[in-house]
Design an enzyme around this catalytic site. Structure first.
Site, mmCIF file in Angstrom:
data_model
loop_
_atom_site.group_PDB
_atom_site.id
_atom_site.type_symbol
_atom_site.label_atom_id
_atom_site.label_comp_id
_atom_site.label_asym_id
_atom_site.label_seq_id
_atom_site.Cartn_x
_atom_site.Cartn_y
_atom_site.Cartn_z
ATOM 1 C CB CYS A 63 -1.015 -0.312 1.013
ATOM 2 S SG CYS A 63 -2.436 1.601 1.531
ATOM 3 C CG ASP A 69 -2.445 -4.009 -0.380
ATOM 4 O OD1 ASP A 69 -3.453 -4.445 0.588
ATOM 5 O OD2 ASP A 69 -2.087 -3.439 -1.002
#
Length: 265
Positions: free
Chosen positions: A173, A180
């Site tokens: 992120c 992620d």
């Protein structure tokens, strides 16, 4: 932006919590070249969607939200989660009324008409499906490729069609630095790319900081540059965070449809 901040879930309806992220500045800053030949959608699943009926009894659904890739803005994920939570204590006469409200609120933030389905939690449409094509995760690789640069992609000198997927995509992120996780599916017809170099390129996102949508658009632009394709479609299937998963899909075909969700999500 609410990402990275401690924020209490709202107790009352709060459409103002929705936060837009303009697409164009992010694409320019990241050096992502997306032109009019790119079509697609950001497909979201909202697993924590609930409201009250007229008698005050909770209703629960899974929301499937489709945001067109040509919308001026994305919606920031934490703000969408908080917005959906703000519906929890709001009374509605029907699911259609809830859907209309969400379409208006989210559509107003992204600057385009969105698609929305409110699915029962047991809906067969929510069953995960395996990806088509060959998984390239077992290919041997050399160390290197710390950044997803298009020079990592090596063509074979032949033209053809290939469909592959990998479960090794990880990005970070850009706000919180948190990882992620995703699978990615690639189908194209053009200058064939050596599969090992394609896997190396995918793994190079491991320490790369970008939003989900930007990662997929970077892949679309880089593979498009290398393969000079007649057809290209890419979709990533990010695992859920905060009750949401995001599945950005980009294609050279205006009528392309995203693939269903996966079990790992």
């Amino acid at each position: 932006m609410l990402l990275g901040k401690v924020t209490a879930a709202p107790d009352a309806y709060a459409p103002d919590v929705l936060y837009p992220i303009p697409r164009a500045p992010g694409r320019r800053a990241a050096g992502i070249d997306i032109d009019s030949a790119c079509f697609g959608v950001d497909l979201w699943h909202a697993y924590e969607l609930s409201w009250l009926d007229e008698q005050g009894k909770p209703e629960v659904r899974v929301g499937r939200i489709s945001i067109p890739a040509d919308s001026p803005n994305m919606v920031e994920s934490k703000s969408l989660k908080l917005y959906l939570n703000s519906l929890n204590n709001l009374r509605h006469g029907s699911a259609d009324a809830v859907a209309t409200r969400i379409r208006q609120d989210v559509g107003g933030v992204v600057g385009a008409e969105i698609g929305l389905e409110l699915l029962p939690v047991t809906a067969p449409a929510l069953c995960g499906e395996p990806l088509t094509g060959e998984c390239i995760d077992q290919l041997a690789l050399h160390a290197g490729g710390l950044h997803p640069e298009r020079d990592l992609l090596v063509t074979t000198g032949q033209r053809g069609e290939d469909t592959v997927h990998s479960h090794l995509l990880r990005s970070l992120c850009p706000v919180t630095g948190q990882p992620d996780w995703a699978s990615v599916w690639i189908h194209y017809r053009g200058d064939l790319i050596e599969r090992a170099s394609l896997l190396q390129y995918i793994i190079a996102f491991r320490q790369h900081q970008e939003f989900h949508e930007q990662c997929v658009e970077r892949m679309f632009a880089d593979i498009g540059h290398r393969a000079t394709p007649e057809f290209l479609q890419i979709q990533a299937f990010y695992t859920r965070r905060g009750g949401l998963d995001i599945n950005p899909m980009r294609s050279t075909e205006p009528g392309a449809r995203p693939l269903p969700r996966m079990n790992r999500q």
